[in-house]
Write a protein that holds these residues in place. Structure first.
Motif, PDB file in Angstrom:
ATOM      1  N   LYS A 267       0.047  -8.956  -1.164  1.00  0.00           N
ATOM      2  CA  LYS A 267       1.197  -8.897  -2.069  1.00  0.00           C
ATOM      3  C   LYS A 267       0.831  -9.457  -3.438  1.00  0.00           C
ATOM      4  N   ALA A 268       0.133 -10.578  -3.459  1.00  0.00           N
ATOM      5  CA  ALA A 268      -0.281 -11.180  -4.730  1.00  0.00           C
ATOM      6  C   ALA A 268      -1.280 -10.284  -5.455  1.00  0.00           C
TER       7      ALA A 268
ATOM      8  N   TYR B 171      -1.589  -6.948  -5.190  1.00  0.00           N
ATOM      9  CA  TYR B 171      -0.889  -5.788  -5.722  1.00  0.00           C
ATOM     10  C   TYR B 171      -0.077  -6.157  -6.955  1.00  0.00           C
ATOM     11  N   ASP B 172       0.616  -7.275  -6.905  1.00  0.00           N
ATOM     12  CA  ASP B 172       1.396  -7.704  -8.069  1.00  0.00           C
ATOM     13  C   ASP B 172       0.500  -7.860  -9.292  1.00  0.00           C
ATOM     14  N   ARG B 173      -0.641  -8.518  -9.121  1.00  0.00           N
ATOM     15  CA  ARG B 173      -1.566  -8.744 -10.237  1.00  0.00           C
ATOM     16  C   ARG B 173      -2.117  -7.420 -10.760  1.00  0.00           C
ATOM     17  N   TRP B 174      -2.506  -6.527  -9.860  1.00  0.00           N
ATOM     18  CA  TRP B 174      -3.068  -5.244 -10.276  1.00  0.00           C
ATOM     19  C   TRP B 174      -2.004  -4.352 -10.914  1.00  0.00           C
ATOM     20  N   HIS B 175      -0.783  -4.419 -10.418  1.00  0.00           N
ATOM     21  CA  HIS B 175       0.303  -3.644 -11.007  1.00  0.00           C
ATOM     22  C   HIS B 175       0.583  -4.098 -12.444  1.00  0.00           C
TER      23      HIS B 175
ATOM     24  N   PHE C 288      -9.749  -6.156   3.235  1.00  0.00           N
ATOM     25  CA  PHE C 288     -10.246  -5.320   2.144  1.00  0.00           C
ATOM     26  C   PHE C 288      -9.065  -4.688   1.423  1.00  0.00           C
ATOM     27  N   ALA C 289      -9.070  -4.797   0.121  1.00  0.00           N
ATOM     28  CA  ALA C 289      -8.066  -4.118  -0.694  1.00  0.00           C
ATOM     29  C   ALA C 289      -8.762  -3.564  -1.929  1.00  0.00           C
TER      30      ALA C 289
END
Length: 145
Positions: free
Chosen positions: A12-13, A15-19, A89-90
């Motif tokens: 979640k963190a 994705y938030d940062r990448w978004h 992995f993300a």
């Protein structure tokens, strides 16, 4: 952007940062792939070792491919133990247009599975067992390579 973490990833963190990065660049696509440890064959999780210099070089080659199309890759991977149902992995591709992201993410993930210098171990009954059957030889590796 390549990030390495001890243990499970906080997806979640990430994705938030990448978004936020995609938004600041006015990109129309932020496509994320997340690998989740499956509960199979009696394992309680997976454990990972990696060789960071080769991993960073591998990632930078992909970053250059993305840059040539106006896009950006982000990736995170675990070091050490990751329990079942957690992420190890993300990866995300941030792009002005969705088509670039859709085409590149599949190629990236498949190449990662085949060529990234990451070694996987099963966690079973308190032991760390090398997952030889699910491992791939890395091109150029070995004593005589």
């Amino acid at each position: 952007m390549l990030e390495l973490f001890s243990g499970s990833l906080d997806t979640k963190a990430l994705y938030d940062r990448w978004h936020i990065i995609a938004s600041k660049r006015n990109f129309g696509a932020c496509l994320m792939f997340t690998g989740v440890v499956r509960d199979e064959e009696g394992i309680s999780g997976l454990s990972f070792d990696l060789y960071e210099p080769i991993l960073r070089a591998w990632f930078e080659r992909w970053q250059e491919k993305a840059k040539a199309q106006g896009a950006l890759f982000c990736m995170a991977h675990s070091i050490g133990d990751v329990p079942n149902h957690e992420s190890s992995f993300a990866a995300a591709i941030l792009s002005p247009k969705r088509r670039v992201a859709l085409e590149m993410i599949e190629q990236f993930v498949e190449d990662f599975k085949a060529n990234a210098p990451i070694w996987k171990y099963d966690l079973k009954e308190g032991e760390r067992i090398y997952a030889r059957a699910r491992s791939h030889k890395i091109e150029g590796s070995g004593l005589l390579a």
